[in-house]
Design an enzyme around this catalytic site. Sequence first.
Site, PDB file in Angstrom:
ATOM      1  N   ASP A   1      -5.434  31.546  -6.183  1.00  0.00           N
ATOM      2  CA  ASP A   1      -4.301  31.701  -7.319  1.00  0.00           C
ATOM      3  C   ASP A   1      -4.141  30.492  -7.712  1.00  0.00           C
ATOM      4  O   ASP A   1      -3.551  29.126  -7.119  1.00  0.00           O
ATOM      5  CB  ASP A   1      -3.139  32.179  -6.728  1.00  0.00           C
TER       6      ASP A   1
ATOM      7  N   TYR B   1       0.714  34.292 -26.580  1.00  0.00           N
ATOM      8  CA  TYR B   1      -0.652  33.789 -25.833  1.00  0.00           C
ATOM      9  C   TYR B   1      -1.315  32.611 -26.985  1.00  0.00           C
ATOM     10  O   TYR B   1      -1.747  31.697 -26.238  1.00  0.00           O
ATOM     11  CB  TYR B   1      -1.586  35.016 -26.146  1.00  0.00           C
TER      12      TYR B   1
ATOM     13  N   LYS C   1     -10.540  44.540 -25.162  1.00  0.00           N
ATOM     14  CA  LYS C   1     -10.299  44.046 -26.513  1.00  0.00           C
ATOM     15  C   LYS C   1     -11.207  45.312 -27.500  1.00  0.00           C
ATOM     16  O   LYS C   1     -11.860  46.101 -26.902  1.00  0.00           O
ATOM     17  CB  LYS C   1     -10.830  42.716 -26.512  1.00  0.00           C
TER      18      LYS C   1
HETATM   19  P1  NAD Z   1     -10.927  37.732 -18.376  1.00  0.00           P
HETATM   20  O1  NAD Z   1      -9.653  38.326 -18.225  1.00  0.00           O
HETATM   21  O2  NAD Z   1     -12.038  38.610 -18.186  1.00  0.00           O
HETATM   22  O3  NAD Z   1     -11.049  36.500 -17.381  1.00  0.00           O
HETATM   23  C1  NAD Z   1      -9.931  35.665 -16.910  1.00  0.00           C
HETATM   24  C2  NAD Z   1     -10.092  35.610 -15.431  1.00  0.00           C
HETATM   25  O4  NAD Z   1      -9.071  34.661 -14.964  1.00  0.00           O
HETATM   26  C3  NAD Z   1      -9.632  36.859 -14.847  1.00  0.00           C
HETATM   27  O5  NAD Z   1     -10.824  37.213 -13.985  1.00  0.00           O
HETATM   28  C4  NAD Z   1      -8.425  36.816 -14.267  1.00  0.00           C
HETATM   29  O6  NAD Z   1      -8.430  37.360 -12.883  1.00  0.00           O
HETATM   30  C5  NAD Z   1      -8.456  35.368 -13.852  1.00  0.00           C
HETATM   31  N1  NAD Z   1      -7.135  34.548 -13.664  1.00  0.00           N
HETATM   32  C6  NAD Z   1      -6.114  34.831 -14.137  1.00  0.00           C
HETATM   33  N2  NAD Z   1      -4.994  34.370 -13.708  1.00  0.00           N
HETATM   34  C7  NAD Z   1      -5.590  33.319 -12.531  1.00  0.00           C
HETATM   35  C8  NAD Z   1      -4.960  32.900 -11.420  1.00  0.00           C
HETATM   36  N3  NAD Z   1      -3.676  32.702 -11.443  1.00  0.00           N
HETATM   37  N4  NAD Z   1      -5.635  32.311 -10.580  1.00  0.00           N
HETATM   38  C9  NAD Z   1      -7.016  32.549 -10.818  1.00  0.00           C
HETATM   39  N5  NAD Z   1      -7.631  33.208 -11.489  1.00  0.00           N
HETATM   40  C10 NAD Z   1      -6.966  33.835 -12.609  1.00  0.00           C
HETATM   41  O7  NAD Z   1     -11.009  37.122 -19.920  1.00  0.00           O
HETATM   42  P2  NAD Z   1     -12.293  36.491 -20.595  1.00  0.00           P
HETATM   43  O8  NAD Z   1     -12.442  37.311 -21.962  1.00  0.00           O
HETATM   44  O9  NAD Z   1     -13.389  36.146 -19.772  1.00  0.00           O
HETATM   45  O10 NAD Z   1     -11.687  35.361 -21.291  1.00  0.00           O
HETATM   46  C11 NAD Z   1     -11.905  33.815 -20.471  1.00  0.00           C
HETATM   47  C12 NAD Z   1     -10.992  32.716 -21.149  1.00  0.00           C
HETATM   48  O11 NAD Z   1     -11.433  32.925 -22.613  1.00  0.00           O
HETATM   49  C13 NAD Z   1      -9.482  33.053 -21.220  1.00  0.00           C
HETATM   50  O12 NAD Z   1      -9.023  31.915 -21.219  1.00  0.00           O
HETATM   51  C14 NAD Z   1      -9.495  33.838 -22.579  1.00  0.00           C
HETATM   52  O13 NAD Z   1      -8.018  33.344 -22.907  1.00  0.00           O
HETATM   53  C15 NAD Z   1     -10.142  32.924 -23.537  1.00  0.00           C
HETATM   54  N6  NAD Z   1     -10.651  33.620 -24.560  1.00  0.00           N
HETATM   55  C16 NAD Z   1     -11.382  34.747 -24.536  1.00  0.00           C
HETATM   56  C17 NAD Z   1     -11.625  35.325 -25.614  1.00  0.00           C
HETATM   57  C18 NAD Z   1     -12.582  36.602 -25.724  1.00  0.00           C
HETATM   58  O14 NAD Z   1     -12.671  37.364 -26.500  1.00  0.00           O
HETATM   59  N7  NAD Z   1     -12.811  37.333 -24.578  1.00  0.00           N
HETATM   60  C19 NAD Z   1     -11.385  34.956 -27.089  1.00  0.00           C
HETATM   61  C20 NAD Z   1     -10.460  33.821 -26.750  1.00  0.00           C
HETATM   62  C21 NAD Z   1     -10.302  33.172 -25.925  1.00  0.00           C
END
Ligand code: NAD
Length: 329
Positions: free
Chosen positions: A50, A149, A192
């Site tokens: 975490d 966010y 999404k």
């Molecule tokens: P995702 O939710 O699939 O991945 C995020 C990961 O972070 C998850 O596996 C979650 O378990 C982990 N996580 C959350 N809290 C945690 C903690 N306290 N300790 C350890 N791990 C933790 O999201 P994603 O789509 O892969 O996005 C990755 C990043 O890109 C994020 O920061 C997101 O905000 C950013 N982002 C994504 C998009 C998109 O379209 N997917 C768009 C804009 C920004």
Amino acid sequence: MKTALVLGAGGFIGGHMVKRLQSDGFWVRGVDLAAHEFEMSPADDFVIADLRDGALVAELMDLPFDEIYQFAADMGGAGYVFTGDHDAQIMQNSARINLNVLRAAQAKGLKNIFFSSSACVYPQENQQDPDAPDCREDSVYPAHPDSEYGWEKLFAERLYMAFNRQYAMNCRIGRYHNIFGPLGTWRGGREKVPAALCRKVAEAADGDAIEVWGDGRQTRSFLFIDECLEATLRLMRSDCAEPVNIGSTEMVSIDALARMIMEIAGKRLEIHHVEGAQGVRGRCSDNRLIREKLGWEPTAPLRSGLVSTYEWVASQVAQNHPERKPPAI
Ligand code: NAD
């Protein structure tokens, strides 16, 4: 051998990044709260941890990592970030992660960090016109994101830039615009729009109606995961210290996106517009800065990424409803 630390490696983008870095010859440590939902992580070392725990984050940085990718965040699609039900949790969890990561990296002398920011940082006033949203990087101030966010991402951007200035770090910031592809969340409330629509189409039979939130005329652009990884690596290895959009300029309405997925699936379906979280009316990446700084922009059309995404989501739906076989495409 070069080494990388991927935070959020159990998630969608982090999971793909682990594989990309390994194929480029890196030794990779992945970290996440949980194992990857859809496949066994191939990371050389995968640690369940975490990142809100500062002492743990410091322990995870016990190697002289060449590159750190910070994807971990409390996040989801419109149904998660726009209802107000998770605002305090989103801000507190993600801010703590970013504060811990920077403090630990600075203390250990690790300078190269990529931070995944979001198009959600842009002011809502500039995104009222679905045909002409303004998402130039320098339009971000005066700030007025449409979600907490987005505010947390903006705070975090400033935090990474402050560490660059004060401690001579090389943090790089990409503002992602709707990244999609296989192996992403497709149900459960955090999915999404591309994955959600793929699921609805895969679950529907010819002649059914699928639900689209709002009037379907709100617009977005979507970037396929492979393009996102390429842009992220180029930005990480560049000298561009300012936040840069990483997205596509192929803007479509949500109805048009739904119709494209129906066409890929070979299904004739009705669209039923219902109340639902929508976010701004229009949003599209502005790629002038990334072209200028990195000489890069995406090349593949939206449809090509949707084909593999639909195929994957349909196979997931079929596993969960064995009576529905994935269509041949
Ligand atoms: P995702 O939710 O699939 O991945 C995020 C990961 O972070 C998850 O596996 C979650 O378990 C982990 N996580 C959350 N809290 C945690 C903690 N306290 N300790 C350890 N791990 C933790 O999201 P994603 O789509 O892969 O996005 C990755 C990043 O890109 C994020 O920061 C997101 O905000 C950013 N982002 C994504 C998009 C998109 O379209 N997917 C768009 C804009 C920004």
